[in-house]
Design a protein around this motif. Structure first.
Motif, mmCIF file in Angstrom:
data_model
loop_
_atom_site.group_PDB
_atom_site.id
_atom_site.type_symbol
_atom_site.label_atom_id
_atom_site.label_comp_id
_atom_site.label_asym_id
_atom_site.label_seq_id
_atom_site.Cartn_x
_atom_site.Cartn_y
_atom_site.Cartn_z
ATOM 1 N N MET A 55 0.887 -1.211 0.005
ATOM 2 C CA MET A 55 0.000 -0.080 0.069
ATOM 3 C C MET A 55 0.748 1.185 0.027
ATOM 4 N N SER A 56 1.039 1.713 -1.299
ATOM 5 C CA SER A 56 1.945 2.987 -1.227
ATOM 6 C C SER A 56 1.283 4.069 -1.073
ATOM 7 N N ASP A 57 -0.163 4.183 -1.191
ATOM 8 C CA ASP A 57 -0.960 5.215 -0.945
ATOM 9 C C ASP A 57 -1.073 5.891 0.359
ATOM 10 N N SER A 58 -0.597 7.061 0.906
ATOM 11 C CA SER A 58 -0.623 7.410 2.241
ATOM 12 C C SER A 58 -1.979 7.866 2.492
ATOM 13 N N ASP A 59 -3.070 8.097 1.619
ATOM 14 C CA ASP A 59 -4.484 8.274 1.829
ATOM 15 C C ASP A 59 -5.080 7.083 2.222
ATOM 16 N N GLU A 60 -4.683 5.863 1.782
ATOM 17 C CA GLU A 60 -5.394 4.643 2.280
ATOM 18 C C GLU A 60 -5.135 3.974 3.577
ATOM 19 N N PHE A 61 -5.982 3.669 4.147
ATOM 20 C CA PHE A 61 -5.894 2.965 5.332
ATOM 21 C C PHE A 61 -6.287 1.585 5.429
ATOM 22 N N LEU A 62 -7.159 1.192 4.605
ATOM 23 C CA LEU A 62 -7.801 -0.131 4.838
ATOM 24 C C LEU A 62 -8.190 -0.800 3.491
ATOM 25 N N ARG A 63 -7.933 -2.172 3.336
ATOM 26 C CA ARG A 63 -8.663 -2.955 2.219
ATOM 27 C C ARG A 63 -9.358 -4.052 2.803
ATOM 28 N N LEU A 64 -10.326 -4.626 2.265
ATOM 29 C CA LEU A 64 -11.085 -5.545 2.585
ATOM 30 C C LEU A 64 -11.177 -6.523 1.248
ATOM 31 N N ARG B 180 -6.383 -4.427 13.946
ATOM 32 C CA ARG B 180 -4.887 -5.021 14.094
ATOM 33 C C ARG B 180 -4.408 -5.090 15.375
ATOM 34 N N GLY B 181 -3.935 -6.316 15.706
ATOM 35 C CA GLY B 181 -3.463 -6.581 17.105
ATOM 36 C C GLY B 181 -2.340 -5.947 17.454
ATOM 37 N N PRO B 182 -1.828 -6.095 18.980
ATOM 38 C CA PRO B 182 -0.558 -5.404 19.241
ATOM 39 C C PRO B 182 0.791 -6.288 18.471
ATOM 40 N N ALA B 183 1.870 -5.757 18.825
ATOM 41 C CA ALA B 183 3.029 -6.303 18.059
ATOM 42 C C ALA B 183 3.267 -7.899 18.316
ATOM 43 N N VAL B 184 2.681 -8.260 19.527
ATOM 44 C CA VAL B 184 3.026 -9.846 19.764
ATOM 45 C C VAL B 184 1.927 -10.812 18.893
ATOM 46 N N CYS B 185 1.078 -10.088 18.207
ATOM 47 C CA CYS B 185 0.185 -10.813 17.267
ATOM 48 C C CYS B 185 1.137 -10.999 15.927
ATOM 49 N N LYS B 186 1.079 -12.359 15.648
ATOM 50 C CA LYS B 186 1.970 -12.693 14.337
ATOM 51 C C LYS B 186 1.187 -12.355 13.119
ATOM 52 N N GLN B 187 -0.109 -12.465 13.277
ATOM 53 C CA GLN B 187 -0.754 -12.404 11.922
ATOM 54 C C GLN B 187 -0.941 -11.020 11.693
ATOM 55 N N SER B 188 -0.649 -10.459 10.422
ATOM 56 C CA SER B 188 -0.666 -9.297 9.930
ATOM 57 C C SER B 188 -1.804 -8.650 9.487
ATOM 58 N N TYR B 189 -2.885 -9.554 9.457
ATOM 59 C CA TYR B 189 -4.569 -9.182 9.141
ATOM 60 C C TYR B 189 -5.469 -9.923 10.149
ATOM 61 N N SER B 190 -6.561 -9.325 10.054
ATOM 62 C CA SER B 190 -7.483 -9.750 10.797
ATOM 63 C C SER B 190 -8.548 -10.407 9.747
ATOM 64 N N ILE B 191 -9.505 -11.284 10.210
ATOM 65 C CA ILE B 191 -10.642 -11.856 9.574
ATOM 66 C C ILE B 191 -11.809 -11.548 10.069
ATOM 67 N N LEU C 70 -19.853 -18.592 4.900
ATOM 68 C CA LEU C 70 -19.257 -18.264 3.676
ATOM 69 C C LEU C 70 -19.153 -16.708 3.154
ATOM 70 N N ARG C 71 -19.144 -15.798 4.362
ATOM 71 C CA ARG C 71 -19.001 -14.587 4.156
ATOM 72 C C ARG C 71 -18.021 -13.789 5.242
ATOM 73 N N LYS C 72 -16.737 -14.253 4.748
ATOM 74 C CA LYS C 72 -15.570 -13.741 5.669
ATOM 75 C C LYS C 72 -14.744 -12.952 4.775
ATOM 76 N N PHE C 73 -14.255 -11.741 5.412
ATOM 77 C CA PHE C 73 -13.420 -10.735 4.651
ATOM 78 C C PHE C 73 -12.144 -11.009 5.445
ATOM 79 N N ARG C 74 -10.920 -10.654 4.740
ATOM 80 C CA ARG C 74 -9.697 -10.325 5.315
ATOM 81 C C ARG C 74 -9.401 -8.836 5.044
ATOM 82 N N ALA C 75 -9.146 -8.369 6.314
ATOM 83 C CA ALA C 75 -8.934 -6.923 6.722
ATOM 84 C C ALA C 75 -7.648 -6.660 6.764
ATOM 85 N N VAL C 76 -7.048 -5.864 5.801
ATOM 86 C CA VAL C 76 -5.615 -5.644 5.797
ATOM 87 C C VAL C 76 -5.402 -4.170 6.144
ATOM 88 N N VAL C 77 -4.987 -3.726 7.195
ATOM 89 C CA VAL C 77 -4.560 -2.128 7.554
ATOM 90 C C VAL C 77 -3.383 -1.846 7.159
#
Length: 589
Positions: A1-10, A119-130, A136-143
């Motif tokens: 994500m190179s756009d500084s205006d962008e904060f979230l993708r689903l 997004r969890g704290p630094a100790v959270c290994k996964q870089s995204y949340s679900i 059958l309706r699950k999104f991957r939220a990438v901050v």
């Protein structure tokens, strides 16, 4: 994500059909990006904010992101916003089925009217949340990666929250005017009448694993605050493992000292055959092994005195408690700053309360020389809590000056390794005149356990030395500051409970991360030839630090060679066999 205006993708998690249909809705086309195979919805700071709750997702006509009118979806299902600490969150608006957010392999908890961090704290290994809004309706939220202190990020979040506040104030004013005119206010929406939550949602992230237990870091899904560490028994739950686990629980339940990790026996874990779990304090600075900078001379004295006071407490119990696995990974740092350092012993997986001990266990590099080794040991081959004194002395000595890499051939020969260590540190002490090293050699690094001082005597001497050094100072060792004790190259995580180093339980070679028990280790994970040795053997040039490490290793080999000569000097047949075994590359041990 190179756009500084962008904060979230689903994204559609694992290309779930329900999530793909929502992303491809005509109403959501203006947010859609990507190609047909992997489309996603994008959210930007510059997007207009039209609702006081944030970016609303639901079935209503005036929402920001549309859901199909299907059973289980609410008119205002959930919303994206930011909390007071400028962190992106998702807020369930009292939907019928609720919202479930998953941060790792755990199933999570479905809640209605609840706020989750995206997004969890630094100790959270996964870089995204679900985000799970139904079958059958699950999104991957990438901050987007963000810096909380960045002026652009702070400005974007502040503008977003300011719009929400203005819309909220206008809504409150409208309700107030309707009340004054005697008109009925609109019926509260479902999100306002949502049932109260059932307490915090706690997330567990694994930070250590051994042969007998797994250590988790437990944190709050709403605040991101780390609550505690939790150690649970590892499957399978055979009688032997269960007895070891119960022994550790019993020891931790009866010890309380300022330099021992605080813990308490917690509720039984249904997934582990109803065995009780161990709830422990979480120390975010990790272990001595994980510190970014070496210990200073004053910190070395502090660590020695603090841990000797803990050993005085443990060894003074009836019966005495032996830790049996003291190493940098099992020494946790509670605090470190200008006012000093505060450390604590952790991982009592190999600890035992007994006068005379027999089991061959611990980390090879830090084993005391009297630990019985091999199948020829008898019931009379016992040792005492004095093994802890040796191990702690060796830990501090290796921070005081650089030490040779632990060779594989000493894995089950602690007595011989002890001779090499003592000879090496004696010579280093004569070179640099270290008072601390002299103290360790006289009191703790003593080969004969009967001549080794106990914890009480060592503590008294260490406190006296600390006063002397603070009053007149002491020469700094001439060895470079790269004095962090060497360990295996295998690193699992820079976790707070340290990286694992080889340990023994019974006669098995095992790996024990701090805060966990022993686990079986493959032969490939045993410390191997150092990089500097390999480069030297291949004829490549060595840097100055590498040359120094190579010199130290060569010195250790020379000392070992001398020890071998001494061993065979009184045995003509052994000497003859030794000569026969010599080749063009030198003698073999």
């Amino acid at each position: 994500m190179s756009d500084s205006d962008e904060f979230l993708r689903l994204y559609a998690h694992e290309r779930s059909s329900g999530a793909m249909k929502i992303i491809n809705l005509t109403q959501n086309e203006w947010r859609r990006r990507g190609d047909e195979s992997d489309p996603y919805l994008v959210f930007k700071f510059s997007d207009p904010v039209t609702d006081y709750r944030g970016i609303v997702v639901g079935c209503a006509k005036d929402v920001d992101v549309h859901l199909p009118k299907r059973k289980g979806f609410s008119r205002n299902h959930f919303a994206f916003a930011f909390d007071d600490q400028h962190r992106p969150i998702v807020h369930d608006l009292g939907s019928k089925v609720g919202l479930r957010v998953m941060y790792n392999a755990e199933p999570g908890s479905r809640r209605s009217g609840f706020k989750f961090l995206l997004r969890g704290p630094a100790v959270c290994k996964q870089s995204y949340s679900i985000l799970d809004i139904g079958e059958l309706r699950k999104f991957r939220a990438v901050v987007s990666p963000y810096d909380n202190t960045s002026p652009d990020y702070i400005a974007g979040v502040s503008a977003f929250r300011q719009c929400m506040k203005q819309l909220s104030d206008a809504r409150d004013l409208s309700h107030l005017e309707l009340t004054k005119k005697g008109k009925k206010t609109p019926r509260p929406s479902r999100w306002q009448t949502a049932r109260p939550d059932n307490g915090p949602v706690l997330v567990k992230d694994e930070i250590g694993r051994g042969a007998f237990g797994i250590v988790y870091c437990v944190w709050d899904a709403t605040t991101g605050k780390i609550s505690h560490a939790l150690k649970v028994p590892l499957k399978p739950f055979d009688p032997y493992r269960a007895s070891l686990w119960k022994r550790e629980l019993k020891i931790m339940g009866c010890v309380k000292h300022e330099h021992i990790v605080e813990s308490e026996v917690s509720d039984p874990d249904p997934s582990s055959g109803q065995l009780f779990t161990l709830k422990m304090e979480y120390l975010p600075l990790g272990s001595l092994h994980a510190l970014p900078t070496p210990l200073t001379p004053s910190e070395r004295m502090e660590v020695l005195c603090q841990l000797l006071s803990a050993l005085e407490y443990l060894h003074g119990k009836e019966p005495p408690i032996a830790h049996r696995d003291i190493k940098p990974d099992n020494i946790l740092v509670a605090s470190r700053g200008p006012s000093g350092i505060h450390v604590k012993f952790g991982d009592f997986g190999l600890a035992k309360a007994e006068e005379n001990l027999q089991t061959f266990c611990g980390t090879p590099e830090y084993l005391a020389p009297e630990i019985p080794v091999g199948r020829d040991t008898t019931a009379n081959d016992t040792y005492t809590v004095a093994v802890d004194i040796w191990s702690l002395g060796l830990v501090i000595a290796k921070y005081e000056c650089a030490a040779p890499t632990f060779p594989k051939k000493y894995t089950k020969d602690p007595k011989r390794w002890a001779k090499v260590v003592i000879a090496y540190f004696r010579r280093e002490q004569e070179k640099n005149g270290s008072k601390l090293l002299r103290f360790l050699l006289d009191t703790m690094l003593v080969e004969n356990p009967d001549d080794r001082k106990d914890a009480v005597t060592c503590l008294e001497g260490a406190l006296a030395l600390k006063k002397e050094i603070s009053r007149i100072g002491t020469p700094t060792p001439s060895v470079p500051s790269a004095v962090t004790p060497s360990g295996p190259s295998t690193v699992i995580t820079p976790s707070i409970y340290g990286t694992p180093t080889p340990s023994f339980q019974g006669t098995e070679l095992s790996m024990v991360p701090t805060g966990a028990s022993a686990a079986t280790v493959r032969s490939s994970e045993v410390p191997t030839e150092s990089r500097s040795h390999k480069r030297s053997r291949l004829g490549e040039p060595l840097s100055r630090p590498a040359l120094q490490q190579s010199d130290m290793a060569a010195t250790a080999e020379a000392e070992d060679h001398q020890l071998s000569e001494d061993d065979h000097s009184d045995n003509p047949k052994a000497s003859k066999r030794r000569k026969v075994g010599e080749g063009s590359k030198g003698s073999r041990v």
